[in-house]
Scaffold this motif. Structure first.
Motif, PDB file in Angstrom:
ATOM      1  N   ALA A 114       0.734  -1.154  -0.486  1.00 34.76           N
ATOM      2  CA  ALA A 114       0.209  -0.138   0.024  1.00 34.76           C
ATOM      3  C   ALA A 114       1.009   1.266   0.128  1.00 34.76           C
ATOM      4  N   CYS A 115       2.344   1.237   0.343  1.00 41.69           N
ATOM      5  CA  CYS A 115       2.790   2.399   0.447  1.00 41.69           C
ATOM      6  C   CYS A 115       4.537   2.055  -0.727  1.00 41.69           C
ATOM      7  N   PRO A 116       4.818   2.719  -1.889  1.00 43.05           N
ATOM      8  CA  PRO A 116       5.950   2.206  -2.595  1.00 43.05           C
ATOM      9  C   PRO A 116       7.123   2.009  -1.512  1.00 43.05           C
ATOM     10  N   GLY A 134      -5.243   5.716  -3.581  1.00 41.41           N
ATOM     11  CA  GLY A 134      -5.022   4.318  -3.650  1.00 41.41           C
ATOM     12  C   GLY A 134      -4.347   4.607  -5.253  1.00 41.41           C
ATOM     13  N   ASP A 135      -2.861   5.875  -5.053  1.00 45.30           N
ATOM     14  CA  ASP A 135      -1.947   5.511  -5.928  1.00 45.30           C
ATOM     15  C   ASP A 135      -0.527   5.711  -5.405  1.00 45.30           C
ATOM     16  N   GLU A 136       0.123   6.236  -6.316  1.00 43.14           N
ATOM     17  CA  GLU A 136       1.469   6.336  -5.604  1.00 43.14           C
ATOM     18  C   GLU A 136       2.148   7.523  -6.141  1.00 43.14           C
ATOM     19  N   TYR A 154      10.483   3.451  -7.160  1.00 39.36           N
ATOM     20  CA  TYR A 154       9.714   2.817  -5.780  1.00 39.36           C
ATOM     21  C   TYR A 154       7.920   2.770  -6.400  1.00 39.36           C
ATOM     22  N   ALA A 155       7.416   3.978  -7.061  1.00 37.42           N
ATOM     23  CA  ALA A 155       6.128   4.530  -7.052  1.00 37.42           C
ATOM     24  C   ALA A 155       5.924   3.752  -8.622  1.00 37.42           C
ATOM     25  N   ALA A 156       6.671   3.784  -9.074  1.00 37.32           N
ATOM     26  CA  ALA A 156       6.390   3.289 -10.983  1.00 37.32           C
ATOM     27  C   ALA A 156       5.929   1.675 -10.542  1.00 37.32           C
ATOM     28  N   ALA A 161       2.275  -3.142 -10.502  1.00 39.47           N
ATOM     29  CA  ALA A 161       1.898  -4.421  -9.636  1.00 39.47           C
ATOM     30  C   ALA A 161       0.231  -3.872  -9.405  1.00 39.47           C
ATOM     31  N   ARG A 162       0.414  -3.179  -8.781  1.00 46.56           N
ATOM     32  CA  ARG A 162      -1.727  -2.740  -8.180  1.00 46.56           C
ATOM     33  C   ARG A 162      -2.158  -2.552  -9.644  1.00 46.56           C
ATOM     34  N   VAL A 163      -2.125  -1.825 -11.086  1.00 45.71           N
ATOM     35  CA  VAL A 163      -2.819  -1.950 -11.823  1.00 45.71           C
ATOM     36  C   VAL A 163      -2.709  -3.893 -12.460  1.00 45.71           C
TER      37      VAL A 163
END
Length: 410
Positions: A114-116, A134-136, A154-156, A161-163
């Motif tokens: 839930a957190c990069p 709900g995003d990075e 880290y965000a990417a 992984a989320r998408v």
């Protein structure tokens, strides 16, 4: 039953590596045949090329996906126990487990789903912006890693992984280490039915002989025993064990020491940031990194332990290690600290809690406990009882047996 344990080791050994090794022994104690898939990040980020490689691999690592496929073909596991996948295995490798029809249980060590950064921390305190949105984007906007390249990377990798739903589609069961962590995972979109709590465990019969839990093989089947180190009130100092870094709230501990100049403090651990421990109060001693019998003796010599983490943390093993020696703990009133230290009942609590970041409360808690030997002994006795009843490896092993049955594997 066959279990494949999957873990990408960090650049420097951490408590997570120790838990992974403990898990391998635990599965063997359950009668499982165990194999491992290991990668390592050691030394990779020392060069620009290595950093770029880690960036790309965190999103999709062909060699990691191939290694997972080959391990599944060679070992033919019944279950895959996943720990860390970044960067050189990558969440995309979970698709290989799904294709092979192999169940996946993920041991959740931090908040990375839930957190990069995995920490839920920014600017010296807790931050749940990415979970709330709900995003990075928050990781990039606030440069949470202190490096634009790392923050974007880290965000990417979290976004991909989320998408692509790698975790949501391919992990059958998420084993969280605290109820607090489980709640955050559910907030992030994981169904409650696919989560459960299995805390970190400790092999009690190894404490007191200098091995500090390192000799694990088949000992969980024997009688657990712990070295309480004598009554807590006989302790000669307030102790701390862990990394000496800003997120651990070391500055708060030093300020609490300044406020209580007659109370000795001893801090065991490696200094992570230069300048953090400059101008030490006269009543503070740094003993450096200790292990084996030295660490055993350090716990036994303390009256109680103190932790002041600015971030939630997961489930610090030092709390269990303190309890194995019959020592209570002062900790911040947030994250998993609350449920572990309070034990859900004031009559069972194993220490004191203070408002995170509040030096005044921390100092008062230290003074109050130091001046009350009877309470030190009571909390220490409760801590030892809690470790035996809830966190011994034998107890945790049975939780894992039930988790495996939950996946219809036995």
């Amino acid at each position: 039953m066959r279990v494949l344990v999957v873990h990408n080791e960090y650049g420097k050994r951490s408590g997570e590596e120790a838990v992974v090794e403990l898990m391998e022994g635990l599965f063997r104690d359950l009668g499982c045949e165990v194999d491992r898939l290991r990668m390592s990040t050691a030394g990779v980020r020392d060069s620009l090329g290595g950093k770029v490689r880690a960036f790309v691999s965190g999103i999709y690592c062909p060699s990691g996906v191939r290694a997972m496929r080959e391990a599944l073909r060679r070992f033919r596991p019944d279950v895959v126990n996943v720990h860390n996948l970044y960067p050189f295995i990558s969440p995309a490798a979970l698709r290989e487990c799904r294709k092979a029809g192999v169940k996946v249980i993920m041991t959740v060590h931090n908040y990375r789903l839930a957190c990069p950064t995995g920490l839920f921390m920014r600017d010296g305190g807790p931050c749940e912006l990415c979970l709330e949105r709900g995003d990075e984007w928050g990781c990039v906007r606030h440069n949470c890693e202190g490096s634009r390249l790392k923050s974007v990377a880290y965000a990417a990798r979290n976004m991909v992984a989320r998408v692509k739903r790698h975790y949501l589609d391919c992990v059958d069961l998420f084993a969280c280490i605290t109820e607090f962590q489980r709640g955050k995972l559910i907030e992030a979109g994981v169904s409650a039915e696919r989560t459960l709590v299995i805390p970190n465990g400790i092999l009690l019969d190894c404490w007191g002989n200098g091995s500090n839990g390192a000799d694990k093989t088949n000992k969980a089947n024997g009688a657990d025993k712990a070295n309480g180190g004598g009554p807590a009130s006989s302790g000669r100092y307030v102790g701390y064990v862990g990394r000496l870094s800003a997120e651990k709230g070391i500055d708060l501990i030093l300020e609490a020491a300044r406020c209580n100049p007659d109370i000795p403090f001893r801090l065991a651990g490696a200094v992570a940031v230069e300048g953090l421990v400059d101008n030490l109060p006269e009543n503070v001693e740094l003993v450096g990194f200790v292990s084996g019998k030295e660490l055993d003796d350090f716990y036994a010599g303390a009256r109680f332990m103190v932790m002041a983490s600015r971030w939630y943390e997961g489930f610090p093993m030092s709390i269990l290690e303190s309890g194995a020696h019959g020592r209570g703990v002062i900790g911040p009133r947030h994250g998993g600290f609350v449920e572990v230290i309070s034990q859900g009942d004031d009559s069972r609590r194993i220490g004191e809690l203070f408002t995170p970041g509040d030096v005044g409360e921390l100092s008062a808690a230290v003074r109050g406990l130091w001046d009350d030997p009877g309470l030190c002994d009571l909390l220490g006795a409760r801590a030892l009882a809690a470790v035996r009843e809830r966190y011994s490896l034998g107890v945790v092993r049975e939780m894992w047996r039930k988790a495996i049955k939950h996946c219809d594997l036995l």
